[in-house]
Design a protein around this motif. Structure first.
Motif, PDB file in Angstrom:
ATOM      1  N   VAL A 154     -14.680  59.923 -87.484  1.00 40.33           N
ATOM      2  CA  VAL A 154     -13.351  59.444 -87.116  1.00 40.33           C
ATOM      3  C   VAL A 154     -12.979  58.341 -88.093  1.00 40.33           C
ATOM      4  O   VAL A 154     -13.690  57.340 -88.214  1.00 40.33           O
ATOM      5  N   GLU A 155     -11.875  58.528 -88.815  1.00 38.69           N
ATOM      6  CA  GLU A 155     -11.426  57.507 -89.760  1.00 38.69           C
ATOM      7  C   GLU A 155     -10.744  56.380 -88.992  1.00 38.69           C
ATOM      8  O   GLU A 155      -9.848  56.624 -88.175  1.00 38.69           O
ATOM      9  N   LEU A 156     -11.164  55.141 -89.248  1.00 39.78           N
ATOM     10  CA  LEU A 156     -10.662  54.010 -88.474  1.00 39.78           C
ATOM     11  C   LEU A 156      -9.153  53.841 -88.594  1.00 39.78           C
ATOM     12  O   LEU A 156      -8.489  53.451 -87.632  1.00 39.78           O
ATOM     13  N   THR A 157      -8.593  54.145 -89.758  1.00 43.14           N
ATOM     14  CA  THR A 157      -7.153  53.963 -89.945  1.00 43.14           C
ATOM     15  C   THR A 157      -6.339  54.965 -89.132  1.00 43.14           C
ATOM     16  O   THR A 157      -5.124  54.798 -88.983  1.00 43.14           O
ATOM     17  N   ARG A 158      -6.988  56.011 -88.600  1.00 37.41           N
ATOM     18  CA  ARG A 158      -6.289  57.012 -87.801  1.00 37.41           C
ATOM     19  C   ARG A 158      -6.490  56.784 -86.304  1.00 37.41           C
ATOM     20  O   ARG A 158      -6.078  57.604 -85.484  1.00 37.41           O
ATOM     21  N   ILE A 159      -7.122  55.666 -85.956  1.00 34.47           N
ATOM     22  CA  ILE A 159      -7.288  55.308 -84.545  1.00 34.47           C
ATOM     23  C   ILE A 159      -6.059  54.537 -84.080  1.00 34.47           C
ATOM     24  O   ILE A 159      -5.656  53.552 -84.695  1.00 34.47           O
ATOM     25  N   SER A 160      -5.447  54.997 -82.989  1.00 37.58           N
ATOM     26  CA  SER A 160      -4.250  54.332 -82.465  1.00 37.58           C
ATOM     27  C   SER A 160      -4.576  53.332 -81.361  1.00 37.58           C
ATOM     28  O   SER A 160      -3.846  52.355 -81.167  1.00 37.58           O
ATOM     29  N   SER A 161      -5.669  53.552 -80.631  1.00 32.12           N
ATOM     30  CA  SER A 161      -6.053  52.603 -79.581  1.00 32.12           C
ATOM     31  C   SER A 161      -7.539  52.734 -79.276  1.00 32.12           C
ATOM     32  O   SER A 161      -8.124  53.814 -79.400  1.00 32.12           O
ATOM     33  N   ILE A 162      -8.127  51.603 -78.892  1.00 25.99           N
ATOM     34  CA  ILE A 162      -9.525  51.562 -78.465  1.00 25.99           C
ATOM     35  C   ILE A 162      -9.592  50.759 -77.174  1.00 25.99           C
ATOM     36  O   ILE A 162      -9.064  49.649 -77.105  1.00 25.99           O
ATOM     37  N   GLN A 163     -10.227  51.316 -76.165  1.00 28.77           N
ATOM     38  CA  GLN A 163     -10.374  50.628 -74.883  1.00 28.77           C
ATOM     39  C   GLN A 163     -11.847  50.581 -74.500  1.00 28.77           C
ATOM     40  O   GLN A 163     -12.525  51.605 -74.476  1.00 28.77           O
ATOM     41  N   VAL A 164     -12.336  49.375 -74.228  1.00 32.12           N
ATOM     42  CA  VAL A 164     -13.705  49.221 -73.747  1.00 32.12           C
ATOM     43  C   VAL A 164     -13.706  49.466 -72.246  1.00 32.12           C
ATOM     44  O   VAL A 164     -12.979  48.815 -71.497  1.00 32.12           O
ATOM     45  N   LEU A 165     -14.499  50.433 -71.795  1.00 35.62           N
ATOM     46  CA  LEU A 165     -14.589  50.767 -70.377  1.00 35.62           C
ATOM     47  C   LEU A 165     -15.636  49.880 -69.712  1.00 35.62           C
ATOM     48  O   LEU A 165     -16.663  49.554 -70.308  1.00 35.62           O
ATOM     49  N   THR A 166     -15.364  49.476 -68.480  1.00 40.14           N
ATOM     50  CA  THR A 166     -16.296  48.613 -67.752  1.00 40.14           C
ATOM     51  C   THR A 166     -16.594  49.207 -66.389  1.00 40.14           C
ATOM     52  O   THR A 166     -15.850  50.047 -65.870  1.00 40.14           O
ATOM     53  N   GLU A 167     -17.681  48.753 -65.804  1.00 41.27           N
ATOM     54  CA  GLU A 167     -18.015  49.136 -64.437  1.00 41.27           C
ATOM     55  C   GLU A 167     -18.535  47.904 -63.719  1.00 41.27           C
ATOM     56  O   GLU A 167     -18.977  46.936 -64.332  1.00 41.27           O
ATOM     57  N   GLY A 168     -18.460  47.925 -62.403  1.00 41.23           N
ATOM     58  CA  GLY A 168     -18.841  46.755 -61.622  1.00 41.23           C
ATOM     59  C   GLY A 168     -17.614  46.195 -60.947  1.00 41.23           C
ATOM     60  O   GLY A 168     -16.815  46.928 -60.357  1.00 41.23           O
ATOM     61  N   SER A 169     -17.385  44.890 -61.063  1.00 39.03           N
ATOM     62  CA  SER A 169     -16.206  44.264 -60.472  1.00 39.03           C
ATOM     63  C   SER A 169     -15.009  44.512 -61.374  1.00 39.03           C
ATOM     64  O   SER A 169     -15.034  45.366 -62.246  1.00 39.03           O
ATOM     65  N   SER A 170     -13.946  43.740 -61.205  1.00 36.54           N
ATOM     66  CA  SER A 170     -12.746  43.919 -62.006  1.00 36.54           C
ATOM     67  C   SER A 170     -13.071  43.732 -63.475  1.00 36.54           C
ATOM     68  O   SER A 170     -13.965  42.963 -63.827  1.00 36.54           O
ATOM     69  N   PRO A 171     -12.357  44.457 -64.396  1.00 34.02           N
ATOM     70  CA  PRO A 171     -12.638  44.349 -65.830  1.00 34.02           C
ATOM     71  C   PRO A 171     -12.637  42.898 -66.300  1.00 34.02           C
ATOM     72  O   PRO A 171     -11.701  42.153 -66.028  1.00 34.02           O
ATOM     73  N   GLY A 172     -13.701  42.516 -66.980  1.00 33.52           N
ATOM     74  CA  GLY A 172     -13.800  41.149 -67.475  1.00 33.52           C
ATOM     75  C   GLY A 172     -14.335  40.178 -66.451  1.00 33.52           C
ATOM     76  O   GLY A 172     -14.551  39.003 -66.743  1.00 33.52           O
ATOM     77  N   GLY A 173     -14.541  40.638 -65.207  1.00 36.77           N
ATOM     78  CA  GLY A 173     -15.047  39.764 -64.164  1.00 36.77           C
ATOM     79  C   GLY A 173     -16.514  39.460 -64.364  1.00 36.77           C
ATOM     80  O   GLY A 173     -17.195  40.051 -65.200  1.00 36.77           O
ATOM     81  N   ALA A 174     -17.031  38.544 -63.525  1.00 41.12           N
ATOM     82  CA  ALA A 174     -18.409  38.090 -63.699  1.00 41.12           C
ATOM     83  C   ALA A 174     -19.410  39.215 -63.490  1.00 41.12           C
ATOM     84  O   ALA A 174     -20.464  39.234 -64.098  1.00 41.12           O
ATOM     85  N   GLY A 175     -19.083  40.180 -62.602  1.00 42.83           N
ATOM     86  CA  GLY A 175     -20.037  41.232 -62.304  1.00 42.83           C
ATOM     87  C   GLY A 175     -19.842  42.502 -63.101  1.00 42.83           C
ATOM     88  O   GLY A 175     -20.543  43.486 -62.868  1.00 42.83           O
ATOM     89  N   SER A 176     -18.900  42.518 -64.027  1.00 44.60           N
ATOM     90  CA  SER A 176     -18.622  43.739 -64.780  1.00 44.60           C
ATOM     91  C   SER A 176     -19.467  43.809 -66.047  1.00 44.60           C
ATOM     92  O   SER A 176     -19.922  42.797 -66.559  1.00 44.60           O
ATOM     93  N   ARG A 177     -19.666  45.041 -66.533  1.00 39.35           N
ATOM     94  CA  ARG A 177     -20.365  45.220 -67.802  1.00 39.35           C
ATOM     95  C   ARG A 177     -19.745  46.398 -68.532  1.00 39.35           C
ATOM     96  O   ARG A 177     -19.192  47.323 -67.916  1.00 39.35           O
ATOM     97  N   ALA A 178     -19.838  46.362 -69.857  1.00 37.10           N
ATOM     98  CA  ALA A 178     -19.282  47.444 -70.667  1.00 37.10           C
ATOM     99  C   ALA A 178     -20.094  48.710 -70.447  1.00 37.10           C
ATOM    100  O   ALA A 178     -21.324  48.688 -70.490  1.00 37.10           O
TER     101      ALA A 178
END
Length: 239
Positions: A154-178
């Motif tokens: 996958v060529e990086l210049t052809r990427i339109s979006s990247i989203q890190v998926l998480t599990e656990g509590s709310s995204p970015g919360g203390a109990g979440s992990r990528a």
């Protein structure tokens, strides 16, 4: 500007800002790289520096990252600037030096992790087929290589979006992990978007470290956008 060729497809170039080690061909520039800015001509600098309001009797310097002119106090730091391929640390203004410090951590740590790769369960598009693959950044930083029973890039210049998926509590919360990565991109020769999903493979700690490094890339892109907005506002206010 003079240059001399050196091994590994790179050449040493002398510019007004300093020595730079750049690819011989522009086709091999890293997508992380930045073009060297044009210096603001001395005659276009306001009578007083817009950042600190000191007069021009002070010593003046150009920031090697943004190209603007500052007094000695506001442009005193010399830091590495790998995104512009400088061989030695170069003079930068206070605002740019903060960004370069953040990027320095990425080049020293996260980039090495991305080059090393991680093992994921990969799903392409809406297919039900999943494959265990190693995902890594290419040495020239231009592609994501995925290797398993099959191989694709996958060529990086052809990427339109990247989203890190998480599990656990709310995204970015203390109990979440990528837990994975969702990539939207356009394959070579196509204008239709494709979805690529990477989920961490069981018992593969390297995948979690790789995701953390990729998350740092996303944060740096956001920081650079904010810095660009700030610099544009300063330029507009000085006119």
């Amino acid at each position: 500007m003079s240059s001399s060729s050196v091994p590994d497809g790179k050449k040493l170039v002398r510019s007004p800002s300093g020595l730079r080690m750049v690819p011989e061909s522009g086709a091999f520039h890293s997508p992380f790289s930045l073009e060297e800015p044009h210096w603001v001509p001395d005659k276009e600098v306001p009578r007083r520096f817009e950042v600190c309001d000191r007069g021009h009797h002070e010593s003046r310097h150009h920031c090697r990252r943004c190209g603007r002119c500052f007094c000695d106090k506001c442009c005193s730091k010399k830091l590495p600037l790998p995104r512009m391929c400088f061989v030695d640390p170069v003079r930068q203004c206070s605002a740019c030096s903060l960004v370069s410090q953040r990027e320095g951590e990425f080049y020293d740590k996260q980039l090495k992790v991305l080059l090393g790769g991680g093992t994921f369960i990969v799903t392409l598009g809406t297919s039900d087929k999943m494959e265990t693959m190693t995902c890594r950044l290419s040495n020239n930083h231009r592609y994501l290589f995925l290797d398993g029973e099959s191989h694709f890039e996958v060529e990086l210049t052809r990427i339109s979006s990247i989203q890190v998926l998480t599990e656990g509590s709310s995204p970015g919360g203390a109990g979440s992990r990528a837990s994975g990565l969702l990539v939207q991109y356009k394959p070579m020769g196509s204008q239709d978007s494709q979805t690529l999903r990477l989920d961490t493979a069981p018992d593969h700690k390297g995948a979690a470290q790789w995701l953390a490094a990729m998350h740092k890339v996303i944060l740096i892109r956001i920081l650079l956008l904010l810095m660009l907005i700030l610099l544009l506002s300063l330029v507009c206010s000085s006119q």
